[in-house]
Motif scaffolding. Sequence first.
Motif, PDB file in Angstrom:
ATOM      1  N   ASN C 229     -26.963  53.783  -7.028  1.00 41.38           N
ATOM      2  CA  ASN C 229     -25.841  54.685  -7.209  1.00 41.38           C
ATOM      3  C   ASN C 229     -24.749  53.999  -8.025  1.00 41.38           C
ATOM      4  O   ASN C 229     -24.889  52.839  -8.429  1.00 41.38           O
ATOM      5  CB  ASN C 229     -25.338  55.197  -5.851  1.00 41.38           C
ATOM      6  N   ALA C 230     -23.662  54.706  -8.253  1.00 37.87           N
ATOM      7  CA  ALA C 230     -22.653  54.208  -9.183  1.00 37.87           C
ATOM      8  C   ALA C 230     -22.072  52.863  -8.747  1.00 37.87           C
ATOM      9  O   ALA C 230     -21.846  51.969  -9.569  1.00 37.87           O
ATOM     10  CB  ALA C 230     -21.547  55.246  -9.340  1.00 37.87           C
ATOM     11  N   THR C 231     -21.863  52.702  -7.443  1.00 40.50           N
ATOM     12  CA  THR C 231     -21.289  51.449  -6.953  1.00 40.50           C
ATOM     13  C   THR C 231     -22.236  50.284  -7.221  1.00 40.50           C
ATOM     14  O   THR C 231     -21.820  49.208  -7.679  1.00 40.50           O
ATOM     15  CB  THR C 231     -21.003  51.549  -5.437  1.00 40.50           C
ATOM     16  N   GLU C 232     -23.519  50.512  -6.953  1.00 40.45           N
ATOM     17  CA  GLU C 232     -24.502  49.456  -7.185  1.00 40.45           C
ATOM     18  C   GLU C 232     -24.623  49.120  -8.675  1.00 40.45           C
ATOM     19  O   GLU C 232     -24.687  47.954  -9.063  1.00 40.45           O
ATOM     20  CB  GLU C 232     -25.858  49.877  -6.622  1.00 40.45           C
ATOM     21  N   VAL C 233     -24.619  50.157  -9.498  1.00 41.98           N
ATOM     22  CA  VAL C 233     -24.703  49.932 -10.941  1.00 41.98           C
ATOM     23  C   VAL C 233     -23.514  49.104 -11.411  1.00 41.98           C
ATOM     24  O   VAL C 233     -23.660  48.131 -12.163  1.00 41.98           O
ATOM     25  CB  VAL C 233     -24.757  51.281 -11.693  1.00 41.98           C
TER      26      VAL C 233
END
Lengths: 324, 324, 324, 324
Positions: C229-233
């Motif tokens: 997800n965006a946080t991981e990316v």
Amino acid sequence: MKRVAVFTSGGDAPGMNACIRAVVRGAVYHGVEVFGIRRGYNGMINGDIFQMTSHSVSNIVQRGGTILKSARSREFMTPEGRKKAYEQIQKFGIEGLVAIGGNGTFTGATIFFDEFGIPTVGAPGTIDNDLYGTDHTIGFDTAVNTALEAIDKIRDTADSHDRIFFIEVMGRDSGYIAIQSGIAGGAELVMVPEVLTPISEVVETLKQGWDRQKSSSIIVVAEGDEEGNATEVAEKISRQIGTEIDMRVTTLGHIQRGGIPTAYDRILASRLGLGALEGLLHGQKNVMAGVVNNELVYTPFRDTIRLPKPINEDLLRMVKILSV
Amino acid sequence: MKRVAVFTSGGDAPGMNACIRAVVRGAVYHGVEVFGIRRGYNGMINGDIFQMTSHSVSNIVQRGGTILKSARSREFMTPEGRKKAYEQIQKFGIEGLVAIGGNGTFTGATIFFDEFGIPTVGAPGTIDNDLYGTDHTIGFDTAVNTALEAIDKIRDTADSHDRIFFIEVMGRDSGYIAIQSGIAGGAELVMVPEVLTPISEVVETLKQGWDRQKSSSIIVVAEGDEEGNATEVAEKISRQIGTEIDMRVTTLGHIQRGGIPTAYDRILASRLGLGALEGLLHGQKNVMAGVVNNELVYTPFRDTIRLPKPINEDLLRMVKILSV
Amino acid sequence: MKRVAVFTSGGDAPGMNACIRAVVRGAVYHGVEVFGIRRGYNGMINGDIFQMTSHSVSNIVQRGGTILKSARSREFMTPEGRKKAYEQIQKFGIEGLVAIGGNGTFTGATIFFDEFGIPTVGAPGTIDNDLYGTDHTIGFDTAVNTALEAIDKIRDTADSHDRIFFIEVMGRDSGYIAIQSGIAGGAELVMVPEVLTPISEVVETLKQGWDRQKSSSIIVVAEGDEEGNATEVAEKISRQIGTEIDMRVTTLGHIQRGGIPTAYDRILASRLGLGALEGLLHGQKNVMAGVVNNELVYTPFRDTIRLPKPINEDLLRMVKILSV
Amino acid sequence: MKRVAVFTSGGDAPGMNACIRAVVRGAVYHGVEVFGIRRGYNGMINGDIFQMTSHSVSNIVQRGGTILKSARSREFMTPEGRKKAYEQIQKFGIEGLVAIGGNGTFTGATIFFDEFGIPTVGAPGTIDNDLYGTDHTIGFDTAVNTALEAIDKIRDTADSHDRIFFIEVMGRDSGYIAIQSGIAGGAELVMVPEVLTPISEVVETLKQGWDRQKSSSIIVVAEGDEEGNATEVAEKISRQIGTEIDMRVTTLGHIQRGGIPTAYDRILASRLGLGALEGLLHGQKNVMAGVVNNELVYTPFRDTIRLPKPINEDLLRMVKILSV
């Protein structure tokens, strides 16, 4: 082709900037120099032409109007005007044009090609959606949503006062905005230029509504309706049903041309701008880029100019069913 | 007081539903029975009255218009009409009223109290912001933002075509909507009923703009301006500066009455609804609840009716400075 | 068929109310009795079923959510649950169903038909646009525009601070919302589940942007992207390019499910609701009504459930070209 | 004073551009030269300074963000940094500054004056509305309306699914956005940093709602609430009431900083920009321009920095009454 130019012409429409951006970025991507021409054919005649870079179109995808400005040019309708325009085009070394506009623009481009051999590929930019060769024109979806927002607001006050509202939307020869905003807005009736709705039918529909305790009604009228504009329609009806009924007319006017473009219009404009540019680079000329059934297609200007775009009569049938 | 009623009267305004909700929930909170009256004084006369609960006002805080509907009542202006209304009020055992509306509504309430002793506390519901006794009326902030959105859209197209636009906003005797939407919209000039702007000054301002290469201009005109409505103003100017200039007129009309209320209007409406209800329960009568300098105040109807609400002339000065 | 029922099931989507309205008004128009079932299959099991009239669906065309409420039903996955549901359907004399929802809903309907012979026609209601058999699902256009509005707002603040923003939009298995809102929002990159975008490519794109003096960037990430997800990316990228760069993550979340439906969604929902109802009346069963290339079509549930809906890779190519 | 400069600093806020425009146009009107400084104190240190004209601020009144960009500057916190900044200020012949920002900005300006005698007048630009000396800060009204739109959308989906939603809005030390958007959005409860709302009270409120058949609830949580952020609050509650209840958390995030400013914010920003500029020209220094009770006032930086801005507890009381 090493150098192209882009311009907007005719009435402005939301999404034109997204289209300009796609032409410019597409040219940069393909290693082609790109110029902007201001105020349509007028700027071509006056040499109001400047080089554009990727940065020139930063942060414009969401803006209404057109950064290249637009105008209708009488001078370009004369051989002298076109001669001047050609001299400027030559001076700047421009080999092909992308024209964002409607049939007036495309007619000019056709004559210009016949006289001077400069090829143009068009992109359909007009809120009216009256161009053959594309399912939708740039700006139409935004204009429909703008009209719809207005209808939603007017419904609030119509309901609060048990009123009949006649709402006039844009579309001189075309009922597209009227029919789409009318269905979406839950209008009781939609009057469009393509199909005659006799005043007697309007009166009948209103009466049926009252029989079902429907206390407020909204009738959407395209500005070009055969029974006249919204004010004239309201007066005719008033003569038939008397003045006890509280009837109001509102004309949405120029707000329909402006506004932040919808997602649909920005994507369509991007596809068409890129499609027009790439068509031009691949040798297309005197054609308009369009999206039909989700495919990019090119239609000769002579067809976009000559062929009518029929309205979907199924949608008119739907208005009737949905307002029972 | 064990039983009260609430109604809306006169033109509708966004936030009226939030106000109704506050009256109803306030009554529930204070253990008082609360009734709704439909269509203002007409419903009072006809007994169109029903009990409301907390649930009756669920999910309406965000809706434009008024769920109680509104109307202007000729019958209530007659002694017979008011007699009928009183009989209904007695029949339902209602001891006090909260009236959401303007001066017409408050005048009726004053006479009704003189004749039958039923106390009313008012809440100012009108988009025009023309009521003495409150900094803002319910619906004003939403109407200004609606007008502003329209101005923003029209600026797109004005800029694209180098046009002068005359935009007519609501406000028969009051320039509040015009001046606020004009400042916020970056208008070159605002014409309001409170202060005469001679046509010569308009022409002067436009000419100064051209001298500074300003190619498009927006002039906001309140419908009640002394120099006439927007169409008349545009014609007068056209006679002075000639027809080469591309000028357009647009009248925003009824969209200004509707729409989802802004945060400001919902909060103001909630405070005023609760304030009116609690004032009534504490023995207030013939007064309007208002918010002045962020404090809840009660102003006698005779003052709200009699006293003018001056416009802030500093704001007019600001228009001039900001359009240099 | 003399009596039908309509319900909504699964995640809600803007436009469901317009669809319900079309089913109900269509039934009234065709002289068929119509019932509403609340909370999807749960209401069918519990008999939360009521007759609807034309008036039941007044003034809902513009509202988000669903007046019939929605739910996921575990009980309907059991034979006992479905038996109870069938008993209620029988009790009310309902002969056919219109189900507004997604593949989970259609799977249930298929089993229900096999067991009890009650035919269902579906209408695709889900913001994700992940259903085979229709170009667009009800709610998709609104969700894209909601995401786009958020991107426009975030671009304001990204530009003001020279920041990189990672914006996570909905779409567990489908990049449709991401790609459309990304193109329309002028994103530098769009990451979707259908196509792997390696982190190295993201880093490369960002670096190229800096080389061109692009000081702020927006990257749209579908919640189901393979790289996380965006946080991981954002964290992966941060590890590669260091922490001097100001990076922020924002997850749009549930606002994408709500809101006033766009014109497109209201018209699509109306067509599909009417199409599903008329299909049912003409003997269709176990099919979903869809609009493909602007034509109404019916696709068997087994295909909508089984067949993938490919993403248009041309659009991914367009993101790259437009962000040069 | 013949030459002034304007800059924005700290977090950006909608309306900052309208404020910059008022400073610039006010300077032009008063015949004073005006410069813009990019990226706050960083640009002052690096000499990123340019002359502005009336035209520099055309067509920005409606745009979010800040055309001057903003940043937090570590270097300006050092004597060396401030020395460099002063050299640039001297080099450009700038005699006074208008600083649009918050207390961090004003603290820097105070030290800068003490060291080098350059006077600054501030304008309060921050969405949090946490500055003493003005009823509202620039950007607050827009942020509240942005949060409200999100709440309206989420209510659609909460109602459709009988869910409890925890919505986290901005406001690290201040509950202003939470309380205003909560009242306007019809929230069942608002949790703010200024007043402790124990988890037990939240649980109690939810239970009372269920007793009254309220199936969905919205709780607005300021990011700085004592009981933790929205996710932590939701987890605590979940532990007390069990997991059968469908609860969701959504964090609105950075969308609250962007967006087209509302009418209120544009007018406020214009007044404060003009007020700050005119104050500076009249010899004011180390003060912030504010609007209190609709009057322009100047408050010393030492007070805006030192004094707390209390929240209106009447509004918290109102949340309770309105959610019965």
